[in-house]
Structures are given as C-alpha cells and as structure tokens.
Design a protein around this motif. Structure first.
Motif, PDB file in Angstrom:
ATOM      1  N   GLU A  67      42.087  23.174  95.990  1.00 14.30           N
ATOM      2  CA  GLU A  67      42.177  23.575  97.393  1.00 14.30           C
ATOM      3  C   GLU A  67      43.618  23.416  97.899  1.00 14.30           C
ATOM      4  OE1 GLU A  67      39.207  21.681  99.767  1.00 14.30           O
ATOM      5  OE2 GLU A  67      40.083  22.489 101.611  1.00 14.30           O
ATOM      6  N   GLY A  68      44.112  24.435  98.576  1.00 12.69           N
ATOM      7  CA  GLY A  68      45.445  24.372  99.163  1.00 12.69           C
ATOM      8  C   GLY A  68      46.568  24.571  98.161  1.00 12.69           C
ATOM      9  N   VAL A  69      46.239  24.937  96.924  1.00 10.46           N
ATOM     10  CA  VAL A  69      47.278  25.144  95.902  1.00 10.46           C
ATOM     11  C   VAL A  69      47.332  26.622  95.518  1.00 10.46           C
ATOM     12  CG1 VAL A  69      48.039  24.590  93.558  1.00 10.46           C
ATOM     13  CG2 VAL A  69      46.996  22.816  94.988  1.00 10.46           C
ATOM     14  N   GLU A  70      48.523  27.200  95.682  1.00  8.78           N
ATOM     15  CA  GLU A  70      48.715  28.600  95.280  1.00  8.78           C
ATOM     16  C   GLU A  70      49.444  28.709  93.951  1.00  8.78           C
ATOM     17  OE1 GLU A  70      50.892  30.145  98.597  1.00  8.78           O
ATOM     18  OE2 GLU A  70      49.069  30.597  99.731  1.00  8.78           O
ATOM     19  N   ALA A  71      50.267  27.708  93.687  1.00  8.86           N
ATOM     20  CA  ALA A  71      51.078  27.741  92.466  1.00  8.86           C
ATOM     21  C   ALA A  71      51.561  26.335  92.153  1.00  8.86           C
ATOM     22  CB  ALA A  71      52.283  28.658  92.669  1.00  8.86           C
ATOM     23  N   LEU A  72      52.059  26.176  90.932  1.00  8.81           N
ATOM     24  CA  LEU A  72      52.743  24.943  90.566  1.00  8.81           C
ATOM     25  C   LEU A  72      54.186  25.293  90.247  1.00  8.81           C
ATOM     26  CD1 LEU A  72      50.345  23.172  88.008  1.00  8.81           C
ATOM     27  CD2 LEU A  72      50.597  22.683  90.441  1.00  8.81           C
ATOM     28  N   PHE A  73      55.088  24.355  90.549  1.00  8.73           N
ATOM     29  CA  PHE A  73      56.449  24.489  90.033  1.00  8.73           C
ATOM     30  C   PHE A  73      56.651  23.373  89.026  1.00  8.73           C
ATOM     31  CE2 PHE A  73      60.942  23.524  89.839  1.00  8.73           C
ATOM     32  CZ  PHE A  73      61.441  24.784  89.517  1.00  8.73           C
ATOM     33  N   LEU A  74      57.058  23.737  87.812  1.00  6.42           N
ATOM     34  CA  LEU A  74      57.296  22.747  86.765  1.00  6.42           C
ATOM     35  C   LEU A  74      58.789  22.530  86.561  1.00  6.42           C
ATOM     36  CD1 LEU A  74      54.232  23.830  85.399  1.00  6.42           C
ATOM     37  CD2 LEU A  74      55.006  21.815  84.191  1.00  6.42           C
ATOM     38  N   GLU A  75      59.218  21.320  86.892  1.00  6.34           N
ATOM     39  CA  GLU A  75      60.629  20.948  86.727  1.00  6.34           C
ATOM     40  C   GLU A  75      60.808  20.258  85.379  1.00  6.34           C
ATOM     41  OE1 GLU A  75      62.358  19.191  90.195  1.00  6.34           O
ATOM     42  OE2 GLU A  75      63.868  18.071  89.045  1.00  6.34           O
ATOM     43  N   HIS A  76      61.966  20.446  84.737  1.00  2.58           N
ATOM     44  CA  HIS A  76      62.228  19.757  83.469  1.00  2.58           C
ATOM     45  C   HIS A  76      63.651  19.218  83.454  1.00  2.58           C
ATOM     46  CE1 HIS A  76      64.363  23.426  82.480  1.00  2.58           C
ATOM     47  NE2 HIS A  76      64.715  22.930  81.311  1.00  2.58           N
ATOM     48  N   TYR A  77      63.962  18.469  82.427  1.00  2.00           N
ATOM     49  CA  TYR A  77      65.293  17.874  82.243  1.00  2.00           C
ATOM     50  C   TYR A  77      65.874  18.542  81.005  1.00  2.00           C
ATOM     51  CZ  TYR A  77      68.591  13.868  81.602  1.00  2.00           C
ATOM     52  OH  TYR A  77      69.690  13.051  81.444  1.00  2.00           O
ATOM     53  N   SER A  78      66.713  19.551  81.260  1.00  2.00           N
ATOM     54  CA  SER A  78      67.227  20.357  80.153  1.00  2.00           C
ATOM     55  C   SER A  78      67.891  19.485  79.083  1.00  2.00           C
ATOM     56  CB  SER A  78      68.235  21.369  80.711  1.00  2.00           C
ATOM     57  OG  SER A  78      68.704  22.180  79.678  1.00  2.00           O
ATOM     58  N   GLY A  79      67.524  19.723  77.859  1.00  2.00           N
ATOM     59  CA  GLY A  79      68.089  18.934  76.752  1.00  2.00           C
ATOM     60  C   GLY A  79      67.214  17.760  76.390  1.00  2.00           C
ATOM     61  N   MET A  80      66.643  17.101  77.390  1.00  2.00           N
ATOM     62  CA  MET A  80      65.769  15.965  77.084  1.00  2.00           C
ATOM     63  C   MET A  80      64.322  16.408  76.880  1.00  2.00           C
ATOM     64  SD  MET A  80      65.097  12.366  79.015  1.00  2.00           S
ATOM     65  CE  MET A  80      63.820  11.278  78.334  1.00  2.00           C
ATOM     66  N   THR A  81      63.864  17.345  77.697  1.00  2.00           N
ATOM     67  CA  THR A  81      62.464  17.784  77.578  1.00  2.00           C
ATOM     68  C   THR A  81      62.225  18.394  76.191  1.00  2.00           C
ATOM     69  OG1 THR A  81      62.513  18.229  79.942  1.00  2.00           O
ATOM     70  CG2 THR A  81      60.646  19.120  78.714  1.00  2.00           C
ATOM     71  N   GLU A  82      63.145  19.232  75.744  1.00  2.85           N
ATOM     72  CA  GLU A  82      63.008  19.861  74.423  1.00  2.85           C
ATOM     73  C   GLU A  82      62.945  18.790  73.338  1.00  2.85           C
ATOM     74  OE1 GLU A  82      65.187  20.572  76.745  1.00  2.85           O
ATOM     75  OE2 GLU A  82      65.536  22.719  76.948  1.00  2.85           O
ATOM     76  N   ARG A  83      63.827  17.798  73.457  1.00  3.32           N
ATOM     77  CA  ARG A  83      63.878  16.725  72.466  1.00  3.32           C
ATOM     78  C   ARG A  83      62.579  15.919  72.468  1.00  3.32           C
ATOM     79  NH1 ARG A  83      68.345  12.003  72.964  1.00  3.32           N
ATOM     80  NH2 ARG A  83      69.819  13.570  72.260  1.00  3.32           N
ATOM     81  N   ALA A  84      62.046  15.649  73.666  1.00  2.00           N
ATOM     82  CA  ALA A  84      60.812  14.861  73.779  1.00  2.00           C
ATOM     83  C   ALA A  84      59.623  15.624  73.179  1.00  2.00           C
ATOM     84  CB  ALA A  84      60.543  14.518  75.240  1.00  2.00           C
ATOM     85  N   LEU A  85      59.604  16.940  73.346  1.00  2.00           N
ATOM     86  CA  LEU A  85      58.531  17.746  72.730  1.00  2.00           C
ATOM     87  C   LEU A  85      58.617  17.644  71.205  1.00  2.00           C
ATOM     88  CD1 LEU A  85      58.611  21.000  74.928  1.00  2.00           C
ATOM     89  CD2 LEU A  85      56.904  19.176  75.004  1.00  2.00           C
ATOM     90  N   GLU A  86      59.832  17.728  70.681  1.00  2.00           N
ATOM     91  CA  GLU A  86      60.034  17.622  69.226  1.00  2.00           C
ATOM     92  C   GLU A  86      59.576  16.248  68.728  1.00  2.00           C
ATOM     93  OE1 GLU A  86      61.038  19.775  66.994  1.00  2.00           O
ATOM     94  OE2 GLU A  86      61.769  21.426  68.236  1.00  2.00           O
ATOM     95  N   GLU A  87      59.878  15.219  69.502  1.00  2.00           N
ATOM     96  CA  GLU A  87      59.510  13.858  69.068  1.00  2.00           C
ATOM     97  C   GLU A  87      57.994  13.669  69.031  1.00  2.00           C
ATOM     98  OE1 GLU A  87      63.543  11.552  70.536  1.00  2.00           O
ATOM     99  OE2 GLU A  87      61.655  11.173  71.581  1.00  2.00           O
TER     100      GLU A  87
END
Lengths: 149, 89
Positions: free
Chosen positions: A42-62
């Motif tokens: 309820e009351g949600v039209e969308a999500l915005f997903l923020e990331h930390y460039s360079g770290m998020t990719e590394r954390a996914l790999e880990e």
C-alpha cells in the motif's frame, strides 16, 4: 562450473539465463531458481535501489564465492538490479545448479539471505505521498545468522 | 608544533546521505589515529555534525569498499564509508 554475477539497471530474462546455464554446464540434475519482484504494498509505486559502486559488485562476488565453497554447485547465476523499479518489476534473480536438490535449494536461500544483510544495496519505497527507506527486519537478520559459517 | 595530519575520504549512503546532505567528503585527521574506532571517536569530538551517523548502533563500516570491524587499521587516503543496514534482495 558456470558463474555469472551481474549488477545492472536493465531487466533480465531468467528463462534465457537458465538456458545459458544449462548449455554451459551440460545437464544439471537439480536446478533451483528464485526471482524477487517489487511488491504492491500500500502506498508504494516503485522502489529506488541505491548501491555503492565498486563495493556492491565485490560483495556479490564474495557471496557467490562463499556459496561455491559451501556447496558442490555446478552453476550459479546472480543478477541484481539497481535504480528505479516499479511495482511488479523484477529486482533479483538467482539460479543454482547442482547434482542434488539440497545444495541447489540451500545455496539459493543462502545467497538471498546474505543479499539482505551484507551486500551494500538500499531500497527506498516511493509513493505518491512520500518516500521511505526500507528497514532491515529482525527476520532477515535471523535468517542470515542461521547460516553461521 | 601542529601534529601530523592525514587525509581520509568519507562516503555516505541512503538515509545517512540524506540526513547529512552529503554523499562524500574528505577530512584531515590527526595521523596518530590508527583504527576505525579511534577515528570515529575523534569525529564525534571534532566534527559533531556527523555524530548521529557515527554513533548509529546498527551502522556497517566499509574500509576501501570492504566491510570491516571497528578495530581495523586506517591509513592515509583510505576511503571510509558509513553504511545504513542494507536492504537488498
């Protein structure tokens, strides 16, 4: 062994991903797939997903690396989207392939639990009236803890 | 004689970025600070605008884009990020 880890704004087709995985690893006896999409809260039209460039990719790999170390996986696909996603759009897709169902199911759940507690990604719920940063739930923290390695 | 200083780069994300109105900033701190713990204590004393974020009990700390504990060693030009609890997946 097939491994595909992606962080991207654009949508993905999990069926295409599955076909590519099967082509790469030959026949896997057990394949688990998970897709997470934006819930019509309820009351949600969308999500915005923020990331930390360079770290998020590394954390996914880990996280992928930890799953490979813990279970005898033949293939792994992990795709996470960032940016603005409207209700119903896919956020995340995980495919795990193994010789037996237990490692395929377990590795898939493990990856999802750690996405919610250790990978730098933050969801903001956007509604017509207001925007709110989504909070980590105790259930998410307990789920990740239950894997204590 | 003024003490030796080192420059550190700070990054803020999501609700911390919005609260501080700042996504990144460089800060000169005394070079004798050796750990994240010491650094955060110094910030609370000398840079109080950031103290609510620095003192947030559930924050995560990344040093050069790797999650670390508060006893992690710091050095000149390190990038330190204070991260709100994550909510991916």
């Amino acid at each position: 062994m097939y491994r595909r880890i992606v962080l991207q704004e654009q949508d993905f087709d999990l069926t295409d991903e599955l076909v590519r995985l099967v082509e790469a690893v030959g026949s896997s006896a057990a394949i688990a797939t998970f897709t997470g999409s934006v819930r019509p809260d309820e009351g949600v039209e969308a999500l915005f997903l923020e990331h930390y460039s360079g770290m998020t990719e590394r954390a996914l790999e880990e996280i992928a690396e930890r799953a490979f170390k813990r279970w005898p996986l033949q293939g792994l696909v992990l795709i996470h989207r960032i940016g603005r996603l409207v209700v119903g759009e896919q956020i995340v897709g995980v495919i795990t392939a193994a010789a037996h169902r237990q490692p395929a199911f377990s590795a898939n759940a493990f990856i999802m639990d750690f996405l919610k507690t250790e990978v730098p990604l933050w969801k903001q719920a956007i509604g017509p009236e207001k925007t709110v940063w989504i909070q980590t739930t105790q259930a998410d923290l307990r789920a990740a803890k239950s894997w204590s390695e | 004689m003024p003490s030796k200083r080192m420059t550190l780069r700070f990054r803020f994300f999501a609700q911390y970025r919005e609260y501080l109105g700042l996504s990144e900033s460089c800060l000169e701190v005394p070079a004798e600070l050796t750990t994240v713990d010491e650094l955060l204590a110094w910030i609370c004393d000398h840079h109080s605008a950031w103290s609510a974020v620095v003192n947030a009990p559930d924050k995560l700390i990344a040093l050069n884009r790797q999650l670390v504990k508060t006893n992690a060693p710091i050095a000149e030009n390190d990038e330190i990020a204070l991260l709100p609890p994550v909510t991916g997946g």
